[in-house]
Design a protein around this motif. Structure first.
Motif, PDB file in Angstrom:
ATOM      1  N   GLY A  12      -7.870  -7.733  -1.300  1.00 43.85           N
ATOM      2  CA  GLY A  12      -8.069  -7.679  -2.742  1.00 43.85           C
ATOM      3  C   GLY A  12      -8.810  -6.457  -3.228  1.00 43.85           C
ATOM      4  O   GLY A  12      -8.962  -6.277  -4.434  1.00 43.85           O
ATOM      5  N   ALA A  13      -9.292  -5.594  -2.323  1.00 44.04           N
ATOM      6  CA  ALA A  13     -10.038  -4.400  -2.733  1.00 44.04           C
ATOM      7  C   ALA A  13      -9.083  -3.381  -3.346  1.00 44.04           C
ATOM      8  O   ALA A  13      -7.996  -3.135  -2.829  1.00 44.04           O
ATOM      9  CB  ALA A  13     -10.761  -3.786  -1.543  1.00 44.04           C
ATOM     10  N   ARG A  14      -9.471  -2.800  -4.455  1.00 43.50           N
ATOM     11  CA  ARG A  14      -8.643  -1.789  -5.120  1.00 43.50           C
ATOM     12  C   ARG A  14      -8.716  -0.488  -4.327  1.00 43.50           C
ATOM     13  O   ARG A  14      -9.795   0.018  -4.035  1.00 43.50           O
ATOM     14  CB  ARG A  14      -9.132  -1.574  -6.531  1.00 43.50           C
ATOM     15  N   PRO A  15      -7.568   0.075  -3.989  1.00 41.02           N
ATOM     16  CA  PRO A  15      -7.568   1.315  -3.202  1.00 41.02           C
ATOM     17  C   PRO A  15      -7.847   2.542  -4.059  1.00 41.02           C
ATOM     18  O   PRO A  15      -7.746   2.502  -5.286  1.00 41.02           O
ATOM     19  CB  PRO A  15      -6.145   1.370  -2.644  1.00 41.02           C
ATOM     20  N   ALA A  16      -8.176   3.618  -3.389  1.00 40.29           N
ATOM     21  CA  ALA A  16      -8.375   4.923  -4.016  1.00 40.29           C
ATOM     22  C   ALA A  16      -7.703   5.961  -3.123  1.00 40.29           C
ATOM     23  O   ALA A  16      -7.513   5.725  -1.926  1.00 40.29           O
ATOM     24  CB  ALA A  16      -9.859   5.223  -4.156  1.00 40.29           C
ATOM     25  N   PRO A  17      -7.299   7.108  -3.680  1.00 43.37           N
ATOM     26  CA  PRO A  17      -6.688   8.147  -2.851  1.00 43.37           C
ATOM     27  C   PRO A  17      -7.561   8.477  -1.639  1.00 43.37           C
ATOM     28  O   PRO A  17      -8.777   8.601  -1.748  1.00 43.37           O
ATOM     29  CB  PRO A  17      -6.572   9.333  -3.811  1.00 43.37           C
ATOM     30  N   GLY A  18      -6.921   8.549  -0.472  1.00 44.02           N
ATOM     31  CA  GLY A  18      -7.609   8.815   0.777  1.00 44.02           C
ATOM     32  C   GLY A  18      -7.901   7.569   1.587  1.00 44.02           C
ATOM     33  O   GLY A  18      -8.130   7.652   2.791  1.00 44.02           O
ATOM     34  N   ASP A  19      -7.908   6.397   0.956  1.00 45.96           N
ATOM     35  CA  ASP A  19      -8.150   5.146   1.667  1.00 45.96           C
ATOM     36  C   ASP A  19      -6.968   4.794   2.561  1.00 45.96           C
ATOM     37  O   ASP A  19      -5.823   5.126   2.257  1.00 45.96           O
ATOM     38  CB  ASP A  19      -8.334   3.978   0.689  1.00 45.96           C
ATOM     39  N   VAL A  20      -7.249   4.076   3.644  1.00 40.42           N
ATOM     40  CA  VAL A  20      -6.205   3.480   4.466  1.00 40.42           C
ATOM     41  C   VAL A  20      -6.098   2.026   4.018  1.00 40.42           C
ATOM     42  O   VAL A  20      -7.110   1.346   3.872  1.00 40.42           O
ATOM     43  CB  VAL A  20      -6.531   3.578   5.969  1.00 40.42           C
ATOM     44  N   VAL A  21      -4.867   1.584   3.769  1.00 41.77           N
ATOM     45  CA  VAL A  21      -4.648   0.237   3.250  1.00 41.77           C
ATOM     46  C   VAL A  21      -3.621  -0.510   4.088  1.00 41.77           C
ATOM     47  O   VAL A  21      -2.851   0.089   4.829  1.00 41.77           O
ATOM     48  CB  VAL A  21      -4.169   0.252   1.774  1.00 41.77           C
ATOM     49  N   VAL A  22      -3.634  -1.827   3.930  1.00 39.02           N
ATOM     50  CA  VAL A  22      -2.597  -2.684   4.480  1.00 39.02           C
ATOM     51  C   VAL A  22      -1.810  -3.200   3.289  1.00 39.02           C
ATOM     52  O   VAL A  22      -2.390  -3.622   2.284  1.00 39.02           O
ATOM     53  CB  VAL A  22      -3.196  -3.857   5.283  1.00 39.02           C
ATOM     54  N   ALA A  23      -0.481  -3.117   3.387  1.00 37.92           N
ATOM     55  CA  ALA A  23       0.382  -3.561   2.287  1.00 37.92           C
ATOM     56  C   ALA A  23       1.595  -4.276   2.853  1.00 37.92           C
ATOM     57  O   ALA A  23       1.962  -4.080   4.015  1.00 37.92           O
ATOM     58  CB  ALA A  23       0.835  -2.358   1.451  1.00 37.92           C
ATOM     59  N   GLU A  24       2.202  -5.099   2.013  1.00 37.98           N
ATOM     60  CA  GLU A  24       3.483  -5.693   2.376  1.00 37.98           C
ATOM     61  C   GLU A  24       4.547  -4.616   2.193  1.00 37.98           C
ATOM     62  O   GLU A  24       4.533  -3.878   1.213  1.00 37.98           O
ATOM     63  CB  GLU A  24       3.805  -6.876   1.460  1.00 37.98           C
ATOM     64  N   HIS A  25       5.461  -4.537   3.144  1.00 37.48           N
ATOM     65  CA  HIS A  25       6.562  -3.576   3.049  1.00 37.48           C
ATOM     66  C   HIS A  25       7.425  -3.969   1.846  1.00 37.48           C
ATOM     67  O   HIS A  25       7.832  -5.125   1.732  1.00 37.48           O
ATOM     68  CB  HIS A  25       7.383  -3.606   4.334  1.00 37.48           C
ATOM     69  N   PRO A  26       7.698  -3.038   0.926  1.00 32.79           N
ATOM     70  CA  PRO A  26       8.456  -3.393  -0.282  1.00 32.79           C
ATOM     71  C   PRO A  26       9.863  -3.926  -0.022  1.00 32.79           C
ATOM     72  O   PRO A  26      10.394  -4.692  -0.828  1.00 32.79           O
ATOM     73  CB  PRO A  26       8.531  -2.080  -1.064  1.00 32.79           C
ATOM     74  N   GLU A  27      10.465  -3.526   1.095  1.00 32.20           N
ATOM     75  CA  GLU A  27      11.834  -3.952   1.390  1.00 32.20           C
ATOM     76  C   GLU A  27      11.886  -5.124   2.365  1.00 32.20           C
ATOM     77  O   GLU A  27      12.923  -5.757   2.506  1.00 32.20           O
ATOM     78  CB  GLU A  27      12.627  -2.769   1.954  1.00 32.20           C
ATOM     79  N   ARG A  28      10.790  -5.382   3.074  1.00 27.67           N
ATOM     80  CA  ARG A  28      10.705  -6.475   4.054  1.00 27.67           C
ATOM     81  C   ARG A  28       9.349  -7.136   3.890  1.00 27.67           C
ATOM     82  O   ARG A  28       8.421  -6.836   4.617  1.00 27.67           O
ATOM     83  CB  ARG A  28      10.861  -5.923   5.471  1.00 27.67           C
ATOM     84  N   ARG A  29       9.215  -8.033   2.950  1.00 35.92           N
ATOM     85  CA  ARG A  29       7.937  -8.611   2.557  1.00 35.92           C
ATOM     86  C   ARG A  29       7.185  -9.275   3.706  1.00 35.92           C
ATOM     87  O   ARG A  29       5.967  -9.384   3.673  1.00 35.92           O
ATOM     88  CB  ARG A  29       8.127  -9.636   1.437  1.00 35.92           C
ATOM     89  N   GLU A  30       7.895  -9.740   4.748  1.00 31.00           N
ATOM     90  CA  GLU A  30       7.211 -10.392   5.869  1.00 31.00           C
ATOM     91  C   GLU A  30       6.520  -9.379   6.781  1.00 31.00           C
ATOM     92  O   GLU A  30       5.737  -9.752   7.654  1.00 31.00           O
ATOM     93  CB  GLU A  30       8.198 -11.237   6.687  1.00 31.00           C
ATOM     94  N   LEU A  31       6.756  -8.084   6.580  1.00 36.47           N
ATOM     95  CA  LEU A  31       6.197  -7.022   7.422  1.00 36.47           C
ATOM     96  C   LEU A  31       5.027  -6.355   6.718  1.00 36.47           C
ATOM     97  O   LEU A  31       5.134  -5.955   5.556  1.00 36.47           O
ATOM     98  CB  LEU A  31       7.284  -5.977   7.718  1.00 36.47           C
ATOM     99  N   LEU A  32       3.900  -6.256   7.430  1.00 33.30           N
ATOM    100  CA  LEU A  32       2.754  -5.531   6.891  1.00 33.30           C
ATOM    101  C   LEU A  32       2.759  -4.117   7.431  1.00 33.30           C
ATOM    102  O   LEU A  32       3.132  -3.883   8.582  1.00 33.30           O
ATOM    103  CB  LEU A  32       1.444  -6.222   7.288  1.00 33.30           C
ATOM    104  N   ILE A  33       2.324  -3.170   6.592  1.00 32.43           N
ATOM    105  CA  ILE A  33       2.253  -1.771   6.991  1.00 32.43           C
ATOM    106  C   ILE A  33       0.829  -1.259   6.758  1.00 32.43           C
ATOM    107  O   ILE A  33       0.131  -1.732   5.874  1.00 32.43           O
ATOM    108  CB  ILE A  33       3.272  -0.902   6.219  1.00 32.43           C
ATOM    109  N   VAL A  34       0.417  -0.309   7.591  1.00 32.60           N
ATOM    110  CA  VAL A  34      -0.866   0.369   7.427  1.00 32.60           C
ATOM    111  C   VAL A  34      -0.544   1.798   7.049  1.00 32.60           C
ATOM    112  O   VAL A  34       0.136   2.511   7.801  1.00 32.60           O
ATOM    113  CB  VAL A  34      -1.696   0.329   8.729  1.00 32.60           C
ATOM    114  N   LYS A  35      -1.029   2.228   5.875  1.00 31.73           N
ATOM    115  CA  LYS A  35      -0.726   3.573   5.368  1.00 31.73           C
ATOM    116  C   LYS A  35      -1.938   4.139   4.646  1.00 31.73           C
ATOM    117  O   LYS A  35      -2.855   3.422   4.269  1.00 31.73           O
ATOM    118  CB  LYS A  35       0.453   3.541   4.388  1.00 31.73           C
TER     119      LYS A  35
END
Length: 134
Positions: free
Chosen positions: A53-76
């Motif tokens: 739930g933390a709001r990201p900022a440029p430069g942060d590393v985040v975990v997100a749901e893949h927009p095309e495969r919602r069951e897959l999490l990505i680290v970017k």
């Protein structure tokens, strides 16, 4: 990649006990890195603490749901805000199978799970100080 606790609790009990205790109290989760897209900073097998739930900022590393495969999490890594979402990029653009905003565009706010706040396993490597010659 999915949010979960380590399979080998005995191996990371000392390193992760404090992180997991804090995780329960502060809306934190853990995630294991797979793939090479975040090399050299994050390697496959690294375990991360994610503040959900933390709001990201440029430069942060985040975990997100893949927009095309919602069951897959990505680290970017967050590059910038773009329209109604975040532009998320891999640190290693040459990684095999790499997929990021260059492929699927900006990621909407509701797909960003949280911000990575630390890596707790494997423990950071400590190198002994070198003694001066002589």
């Amino acid at each position: 990649m999915r949010l979960r606790t380590p399979r080998h609790r005995s191996l990371c009990a000392l390193a992760g006990a404090a992180a997991l205790a804090v995780a329960a109290a502060r809306r934190l989760a853990t995630v294991e890195v797979t793939g090479d897209s975040m090399l050299p900073g994050l390697r496959p097998g690294d375990w991360l603490v994610v503040r959900t739930g933390a709001r990201p900022a440029p430069g942060d590393v985040v975990v997100a749901e893949h927009p095309e495969r919602r069951e897959l999490l990505i680290v970017k890594r967050v590059s910038h805000r773009s329209g109604d979402g975040w532009w998320l990029e891999s640190d290693n653009q040459r990684a095999r199978g790499r997929r990021d905003s260059w492929d699927f565009g900006p990621v909407p706010d509701d797909l960003v799970v949280g911000r990575v706040v630390g890596r707790y396993w494997p423990r950071p490597r400590v190198r002994p100080a070198r003694r001066p010659a002589g």
